[in-house]
Write an enzyme that holds these catalytic residues in place. Structure first.
Site, PDB file in Angstrom:
ATOM      1  N   GLU A 271       0.859  -1.189   0.000  1.00  0.00           N
ATOM      2  CA  GLU A 271       0.000   0.000   0.000  1.00  0.00           C
ATOM      3  C   GLU A 271       0.889   1.231   0.000  1.00  0.00           C
ATOM      4  O   GLU A 271       1.846   1.310   0.769  1.00  0.00           O
ATOM      5  CB  GLU A 271      -0.875   0.072   1.265  1.00  0.00           C
ATOM      6  CG  GLU A 271      -1.879  -1.052   1.408  1.00  0.00           C
ATOM      7  CD  GLU A 271      -2.729  -0.911   2.688  1.00  0.00           C
ATOM      8  OE1 GLU A 271      -2.673   0.141   3.360  1.00  0.00           O
ATOM      9  OE2 GLU A 271      -3.445  -1.877   3.015  1.00  0.00           O
ATOM     10  N   GLU A 321     -13.868   4.785   0.660  1.00  0.00           N
ATOM     11  CA  GLU A 321     -14.724   3.825   1.375  1.00  0.00           C
ATOM     12  C   GLU A 321     -15.320   4.520   2.600  1.00  0.00           C
ATOM     13  O   GLU A 321     -14.614   4.769   3.570  1.00  0.00           O
ATOM     14  CB  GLU A 321     -13.893   2.612   1.796  1.00  0.00           C
ATOM     15  CG  GLU A 321     -13.290   1.842   0.635  1.00  0.00           C
ATOM     16  CD  GLU A 321     -12.249   0.838   1.100  1.00  0.00           C
ATOM     17  OE1 GLU A 321     -12.631  -0.191   1.681  1.00  0.00           O
ATOM     18  OE2 GLU A 321     -11.050   1.092   0.902  1.00  0.00           O
ATOM     19  N   LYS A 324     -15.324   2.765   6.404  1.00  0.00           N
ATOM     20  CA  LYS A 324     -14.118   2.328   7.117  1.00  0.00           C
ATOM     21  C   LYS A 324     -14.099   2.926   8.512  1.00  0.00           C
ATOM     22  O   LYS A 324     -14.617   4.013   8.748  1.00  0.00           O
ATOM     23  CB  LYS A 324     -12.864   2.811   6.375  1.00  0.00           C
ATOM     24  CG  LYS A 324     -12.529   1.988   5.160  1.00  0.00           C
ATOM     25  CD  LYS A 324     -11.141   2.316   4.650  1.00  0.00           C
ATOM     26  CE  LYS A 324     -10.090   1.507   5.392  1.00  0.00           C
ATOM     27  NZ  LYS A 324      -8.750   1.665   4.791  1.00  0.00           N
ATOM     28  N   GLU A 332      -9.209   8.421   6.899  1.00  0.00           N
ATOM     29  CA  GLU A 332      -9.267   7.004   6.531  1.00  0.00           C
ATOM     30  C   GLU A 332     -10.298   6.709   5.430  1.00  0.00           C
ATOM     31  O   GLU A 332     -10.150   5.747   4.689  1.00  0.00           O
ATOM     32  CB  GLU A 332      -9.574   6.199   7.802  1.00  0.00           C
ATOM     33  CG  GLU A 332      -9.201   4.744   7.769  1.00  0.00           C
ATOM     34  CD  GLU A 332      -7.748   4.431   7.439  1.00  0.00           C
ATOM     35  OE1 GLU A 332      -6.846   5.194   7.840  1.00  0.00           O
ATOM     36  OE2 GLU A 332      -7.516   3.413   6.770  1.00  0.00           O
TER      37      GLU A 332
END
Ligand SMILES: *[C@@H]1O[C@H](CO)[C@@H](O)[C@H](O)[C@H]1NC(C)=O
Ligand SMILES: *[C@@H]1O[C@H](CO)[C@@H](O)[C@H](O)[C@H]1NC(C)=O
Ligand SMILES: *[C@@H]1O[C@H](CO)[C@@H](O)[C@H](O)[C@H]1NC(C)=O
Length: 481
Positions: A271, A321, A324, A332
């Site tokens: 990542e 997202e 999350k 995040e």
């Protein structure tokens, strides 16, 4: 060359890249992306796969083995890393049979019948994060071993590799210098056993590296050192010059591996990325600067001082997202190169096609309706604070607050934002805009140039309700006629 595909390992990759360069085409071994699905309104898998292909992206990393996603990846030509979530590690560690079942159902079945090009199984996700308090320390290696045995037994020992994506906090340096790097003392022996096992099985070390977090965690961290445009006071270490923290971090791992006798173990950056909202350092400008800086060196095949050749990496992440956990921070939910609905956030050249990012196509949004604070609402209402906090807890208010995209809103705008988020997350059902005496639905877009009041996309369930309504309408029409 086609048949060789994207080389599994660095050397193959390099040969392909040099060959490609001489033909003046982009590198065959492109960048990978992480495809996470913790969203209230995820894009349909087939839409995402088309988007990946439209952008020339040939490698994805998943966090589990969702059958719908794997079906959509069938015969796509995209290489896949499937993942085993941490909460399955215990089972995988304690039962070879469970590991064999997992491999059979979640790898073999897709590889053989479906034609999904699975290359890696990621066993766990950052299982040794300090915040997990050691919860997964006893189970990760046994799970890794069982999955490896299961892959061999399934006849996949040569085509599918195991790995454990680890957070960069599994190693550290006793000084600022990469050459003082070694594995974290509390897990040193465990890390050596894992590294040894990976090495014995031709498997790579996968590490997630986040310069953004360096900046987020330390207000005195020099901003320019987080990026790739040069830094006024670079670090010198054994004749190597470090002008960005990514290189220094990556090479700390290289030194740790070398020091312990595994200097040749391949490394995958599992990542890497930069978020666009939810923190004062998370915005489109900085994300573009970081990701383009990273991509330009990636495309040029430039590695780090200790490993100067091409590197293998997966950007984090594909899409935002909104479901999350925000325990690590409000940023995040904003790591995507694309918004949740597949719109690109900024221009980024991945070196895979001549122009920038291509958005998702055929995405259906809900109607242009928003839930806002009633203009006549009394700001002193004692229901107000409770309503806002309820909305934010059950939806997404991470774009509010200091330094974020919606920080310019006034108090009323803030409240409207919270109400609208709750309304949209609940598919615009009427009852989701019934904050007592406070809210109203409008068809006038309350967005400002910086702050988008989101409208969600139609998901399967919303779609089903939609078609149900149409069926009902046709039925009523029939009765009336
Ligand atoms: C396959 O993967 C899915 C998704 O991660 C998981 O829920 C399921 O339990 C796995 N199947 C087996 C047989 O372990
Ligand atoms: C880890 O320990 C801290 C402090 O003891 C605790 O607050 C936290 O909930 C624990 N986390 C997990 C994942 O067990
Ligand atoms: C808007 O909401 C955020 C987060 O709840 C808060 O930090 C900020 O101070 C609010 N701004 C105004 C003007 O009320």
């Amino acid at each position: 060359m086609e048949l060789m595909g994207c080389g599994n390992f660095l050397r193959g990759c390099f040969v392909v890249m040099v060959f490609a360069a001489t033909l003046l085409v982009g590198p065959v071994c492109g960048i990978g992306v992480n495809w996470g699905t913790q969203s209230t309104h995820p894009l349909p898998p087939s839409t995402v796969v088309k988007m990946l292909k439209d952008n020339g992206i040939q490698k994805v990393k998943l966090f589990d083995a969702d059958p719908d996603i794997l079906n959509a990846l069938k015969k796509s030509g995209i290489q896949v890393m499937v993942g085993i979530p941490n909460d399955l590690l215990y089972t995988m560690a304690n039962s070879l049979q469970a590991a064999e079942k997992w491999v059979s159902k979640n790898v073999s079945a897709h590889v053989s019948s479906g034609g999904v090009d699975i290359r890696y199984v990621a066993v766990g996700n950052e299982p040794f994060l300090s915040t997990y308090n050691g919860t997964f320390e006893a189970t990760t290696l046994p799970a890794l071993k069982n999955i490896q045995s299961a892959l061999v037994k399934a006849g996949l020992g040569n085509s599918v590799r195991v790995t454990v994506p680890l957070n960069a906090d599994v190693y550290q340096s006793s000084s600022d210098k990469p050459s003082d790097g070694d594995f974290r003392t509390d897990i040193h022996d465990l890390m050596l056993q894992i590294v040894k096992f990976l090495s014995q099985n031709n498997a790579p070390f996968a590490v997630n590296i986040y310069p953004f977090i360096s900046l987020y965690a330390d207000p005195n961290f020099p901003v320019d050192y987080a990026f790739f445009n040069g830094f006024g006071s670079p670090l010198t270490d054994n004749g190597n010059i470090y002008d960005n923290v990514f290189d220094a971090n990556y090479d700390t791992l290289v030194w740790a591996l070398q020091k312990n006798g595994f200097g040749n173990l391949p490394i995958i950056v599992g990542e890497i990325g930069w978020p666009t909202d939810g923190d004062r350092n998370a915005n489109v400008l900085l994300a573009q600067r970081f990701n383009q800086g990273f991509m330009s060196r990636f495309v040029a095949g430039k590695g780090t001082p200790m490993r100067p050749g091409p590197i293998d990496a997966y950007l984090f992440s594909l899409v935002d997202e909104d479901d999350k956990s925000i325990q690590p921070g409000n940023f995040e939910r904003h790591w995507g190169l694309f918004y949740f609905d597949g719109r690109p956030k900024y221009q980024l050249n991945l070196g895979l096609r001549s122009s920038g990012l291509v958005g998702a196509t055929g995405v259906a949004h809900l109607p242009k309706k928003w839930c806002i604070l009633k203009p006549s609402a009394n700001l002193n209402s004692d229901q107000l604070a409770e309503s806002v906090s309820y909305a934010c807890q059950n939806a997404d208010c991470t774009s509010l607050g200091y330094g974020t995209s919606c920080s310019g809103l006034d108090v009323r705008g803030n409240i409207s934002y919270a109400f609208n988020s709750y309304y949209q997350v609940n598919d615009q059902i009427d009852s989701a805009c019934k904050f007592p005496g406070l809210s109203v639905v409008t068809d006038k877009d309350p967005s400002t140039p910086d702050c988008i009041f989101k409208i969600m996309i139609q998901t399967d369930s919303a779609g089903r309700i939609g078609s149900l309504r149409i069926v009902l309408f046709v039925f009523l029409f029939y009765i009336i006629v």
